[in-house]
Design a protein around this motif. Sequence first.
Motif, PDB file in Angstrom:
ATOM      1  N   GLU A 186       0.830  -1.206   0.000  1.00 54.31           N
ATOM      2  CA  GLU A 186       0.000   0.000   0.000  1.00 54.31           C
ATOM      3  C   GLU A 186       0.864   1.255   0.000  1.00 54.31           C
ATOM      4  O   GLU A 186       0.577   2.202  -0.720  1.00 54.31           O
ATOM      5  N   GLU A 187       1.901   1.246   0.837  1.00 59.72           N
ATOM      6  CA  GLU A 187       2.810   2.393   0.853  1.00 59.72           C
ATOM      7  C   GLU A 187       4.130   2.023   1.498  1.00 59.72           C
ATOM      8  O   GLU A 187       4.226   1.033   2.216  1.00 59.72           O
TER       9      GLU A 187
ATOM     10  N   THR B 108       7.884   4.268   2.991  1.00 55.26           N
ATOM     11  CA  THR B 108       8.594   5.527   3.172  1.00 55.26           C
ATOM     12  C   THR B 108      10.061   5.237   3.427  1.00 55.26           C
ATOM     13  O   THR B 108      10.424   4.158   3.891  1.00 55.26           O
TER      14      THR B 108
ATOM     15  N   ASP C  98       9.403   7.898  -1.272  1.00 56.31           N
ATOM     16  CA  ASP C  98       8.155   7.331  -0.782  1.00 56.31           C
ATOM     17  C   ASP C  98       7.308   6.794  -1.934  1.00 56.31           C
ATOM     18  O   ASP C  98       7.437   7.212  -3.080  1.00 56.31           O
TER      19      ASP C  98
ATOM     20  N   ARG D 197       3.109   5.474  -2.602  1.00 53.22           N
ATOM     21  CA  ARG D 197       1.738   5.267  -2.119  1.00 53.22           C
ATOM     22  C   ARG D 197       0.914   4.765  -3.290  1.00 53.22           C
ATOM     23  O   ARG D 197       0.859   5.407  -4.328  1.00 53.22           O
ATOM     24  N   ARG D 198       0.277   3.609  -3.130  1.00 54.60           N
ATOM     25  CA  ARG D 198      -0.558   3.040  -4.186  1.00 54.60           C
ATOM     26  C   ARG D 198      -1.767   3.943  -4.418  1.00 54.60           C
ATOM     27  O   ARG D 198      -2.410   4.366  -3.476  1.00 54.60           O
ATOM     28  N   GLU D 199      -2.046   4.203  -5.654  1.00 54.11           N
ATOM     29  CA  GLU D 199      -3.163   5.086  -6.005  1.00 54.11           C
ATOM     30  C   GLU D 199      -4.338   4.318  -6.605  1.00 54.11           C
ATOM     31  O   GLU D 199      -5.434   4.825  -6.639  1.00 54.11           O
TER      32      GLU D 199
END
Length: 162
Positions: free
Chosen positions: A147-148, A150, A156, A158-160
């Motif tokens: 999902e993400e 960092t 970083d 982050r799945r969109e």
Amino acid sequence: MSSFTHFNEQGRAKMVDITDKLETVRTAIAITSVTVNKQIYEKIKNNEIGKGDVLAVAQVAGIMAAKKTSDIIPMCHPLSLRGVDISFSWLIQNEEYKLEITVSVKTKGSTGVEMEALTAASVSALTVYDMCKAVDKGMIIGPTYLEEKTGGKNGDFRREDM
């Protein structure tokens, strides 16, 4: 010589040398799910599965798996994890019972914890399956995804699209 970092001069797999990479705080969140029938859902909710508390056992199994990731994924570096948290939530729609498993892993080190989070999520789901298979073997695991994350030189993520 290959331009890929995971191959040596002979074109064979190697564990990447991370000696010169900076230590940073690194986190990763992975998600998976187990779709079960109504009977399993009710038995889990009412703690009626014969092998014990399904979510408690799956949580411990996932944490243990995160700590052992480098033992089962050949090119993963052994990491000193600073934290592993696993949470569960039920998504119920149209007589479909989906247990969502969310894993958060954190460390301070020279490489990321994506594989630890994904491994923990997968083992948690497999543990649910193992504990409930006597009731119904038709459970469906997945999808499993990052999902993400960092930290690190790649920045970083982050799945969109999920």
